[in-house]
Design an enzyme around this catalytic site. Structure first.
Site, PDB file in Angstrom:
ATOM      1  N   CYS A   1      30.359 105.985  21.233  1.00 49.05           N
ATOM      2  CA  CYS A   1      30.826 106.911  20.187  1.00 49.05           C
ATOM      3  C   CYS A   1      30.254 108.316  20.330  1.00 49.05           C
ATOM      4  O   CYS A   1      30.631 109.220  19.589  1.00 49.05           O
ATOM      5  CB  CYS A   1      30.521 106.369  18.790  1.00 49.05           C
ATOM      6  SG  CYS A   1      28.771 106.500  18.313  1.00 49.05           S
TER       7      CYS A   1
ATOM      8  N   ASP B   1       7.101  85.410   5.652  1.00 45.08           N
ATOM      9  CA  ASP B   1       7.653  84.945   6.924  1.00 45.08           C
ATOM     10  C   ASP B   1       6.794  85.491   8.068  1.00 45.08           C
ATOM     11  O   ASP B   1       6.685  86.708   8.242  1.00 45.08           O
ATOM     12  CB  ASP B   1       9.093  85.463   7.032  1.00 45.08           C
ATOM     13  CG  ASP B   1       9.806  85.016   8.303  1.00 45.08           C
ATOM     14  OD1 ASP B   1       9.122  84.602   9.253  1.00 45.08           O
ATOM     15  OD2 ASP B   1      11.044  85.105   8.332  1.00 45.08           O
TER      16      ASP B   1
ATOM     17  N   CYS C   1      24.608 106.991  22.609  1.00 49.15           N
ATOM     18  CA  CYS C   1      25.550 105.867  22.599  1.00 49.15           C
ATOM     19  C   CYS C   1      26.703 106.211  23.530  1.00 49.15           C
ATOM     20  O   CYS C   1      27.376 107.233  23.334  1.00 49.15           O
ATOM     21  CB  CYS C   1      26.073 105.608  21.185  1.00 49.15           C
ATOM     22  SG  CYS C   1      27.393 104.361  21.140  1.00 49.15           S
TER      23      CYS C   1
END
Length: 412
Positions: A220, A338, A217
């Site tokens: 961070c 779903d 990242c």
């Protein structure tokens, strides 16, 4: 229980006996293995039974979105080199099914337990595991499973400060973030083919950078840890830098990754990689997955794929075109109702294969294939699909309840 140092209480013994009786009655009535209903009855009679059954076992828990049943089986085979093993080999992976499996063995030294992702923290609390294997996290059962970062957070909170050795896949940022709250982690470079659930940083929400096989990242500083075990081609690299060949009867890169994680777990219990990997060769099929069966004078290979990450891995191991492919999708309770996840699967990978579509939700799948410009035919059932397939072996890919339907139909 292993040994008789701490025999079960009369209440626990009653719970085990009642659970086994109910399970036997369920089997006799033709309602499946009976393990779940038996476990439910036993836990109703003694809510602490799972912990009691686990207290004299060296327990390993295995959790992931994909591959946990196979990895559980591979670890169990490896640990049999060091003593008797009890395992929920048929994949009943919630507390009732796990309780039922542990109640079935009184002589085991090791418990190797597959755990549904949503139940991992609770089962870890009850069973005091020596080792926990975390393989991957991706979208699955969209109607009832929390989104993947929430699952990772559940793991992170539930495993914080655990005494267990965590064996975790350092190539999955969600798994790394979940495992990082634990003081004792062994990192395995097992790879990650499906990346669509890990583009944002689970720690701060920033955009994940992915140069080559690395990830970090930029906001961070959360980054891929350095592995001590790694999958490298057809070998497992151990912490000493030795390369051990992987010989499996199970197909595909994903199963080599499962074997690498399994070897790392076996080493926690003192089973050397060479011994562990040799024993894993015994596994030919896992609850019907990867089985090649004869049906209507044809060879059908049965492949289970429950979610986008699983379908992507499965497409990578089917025989090349023009091998016919039968796809079957249901949307019953155990699958998740779903079916929008079908739109996350890259069906262009099937270009060149004759495709035949069956299952409860064959029309949902047909619309998706139409958009992907695939040539396919919708069939009423497996019998019709097989009759329409061109010659040669047939690859059959199905999600969870569709897979169970297929196994019943082919007598597997």
């Amino acid at each position: 229980m292993a040994g008789n140092s701490d025999p079960l209480s009369p209440r626990a013994k009653l719970a085990v006996t009642a659970g086994k009786a109910v399970a036997a009655a369920s089997r006799a009535a033709g309602r499946g293995s009976g393990s779940v209903i038996g476990g439910r009855v036993a836990l109703r009679l003694d809510p602490d039974l799972l912990g009691r059954l686990a207290q004299n076992l060296d327990v390993t828990l295995v959790s992931a979105t994909n591959g946990k049943t196979t990895t559980t089986r591979l670890i169990a085979e490896a640990l049999r080199a060091a003593g008797p093993v009890v395992s929920n080999a048929l994949g009943a992976n919630m507390p009732a099914g796990i309780t039922s499996a542990l109640a079935g063995s009184s002589e085991a030294k090791f418990g190797v337990i597959e755990v549904d992702e949503k139940y991992l923290a609770g089962v870890a609390r009850d069973t005091d595991p020596k080792c926990i294997a975390l393989l991957n996290l991706s979208r699955d059962q969209l109607d009832r499973a929390a989104e993947t970062r929430m699952l990772a957070e559940n793991w992170r909170e539930g495993l914080a400060g655990t005494k267990a050795v965590i064996v975790a896949n350092c190539d999955d940022p969600l798994v790394v973030w979940a495992a990082s709250s634990s003081p004792n982690v062994i990192w395995v470079a097992a790879g990650q083919m499906w990346k669509d659930d890990a583009w944002s940083c689970p720690s701060c929400g920033g955009v994940m950078q992915r140069p080559g096989d690395d990830w970090f990242c930029g906001e961070c500083g959360f980054r891929r840890p350095t592995p001590t075990w790694a999958l490298s081609g057809d070998h497992v690299l151990d912490p000493h830098g030795s390369a051990w060949p992987i010989h499996l009867q199970l197909p595909g890169r994903a199963n080599k990754a499962n074997a690498a994680s399994s070897a790392a777990v076996a080493a926690v219990f003192g089973v050397p990689p060479q011994v562990a990997l040799e024993r894993m060769y015994q596994v030919q099929a896992v609850a019907g997955r990867y089985d090649v069966v004869q049906f209507q004078n044809r060879d059908l290979r049965l492949l289970l794929a429950k979610n986008p990450a699983g379908w992507l891995e499965t497409f990578s191991l089917i025989d090349p075109p023009p091998t016919p492919v039968v796809l079957s999708v249901n949307a019953r309770g155990a699958d998740g109702t779903d079916t929008s996840w079908l739109w996350d699967v890259d069906y262009t990978r099937l270009t060149g294969h004759p495709i035949f579509v069956i299952g409860d939700r064959k029309l949902d799948l047909a619309v998706r294939l139409e958009v992907a410009n695939q040539h396919f035919q919708v069939c009423e059932n497996l019998d019709q699909a097989v009759q329409m397939c061109p010659p040669g072996r047939i690859e059959v890919i199905a999600n969870y309840t569709a897979f169970q339907d297929l196994r019943r139909r082919v007598g597997n």
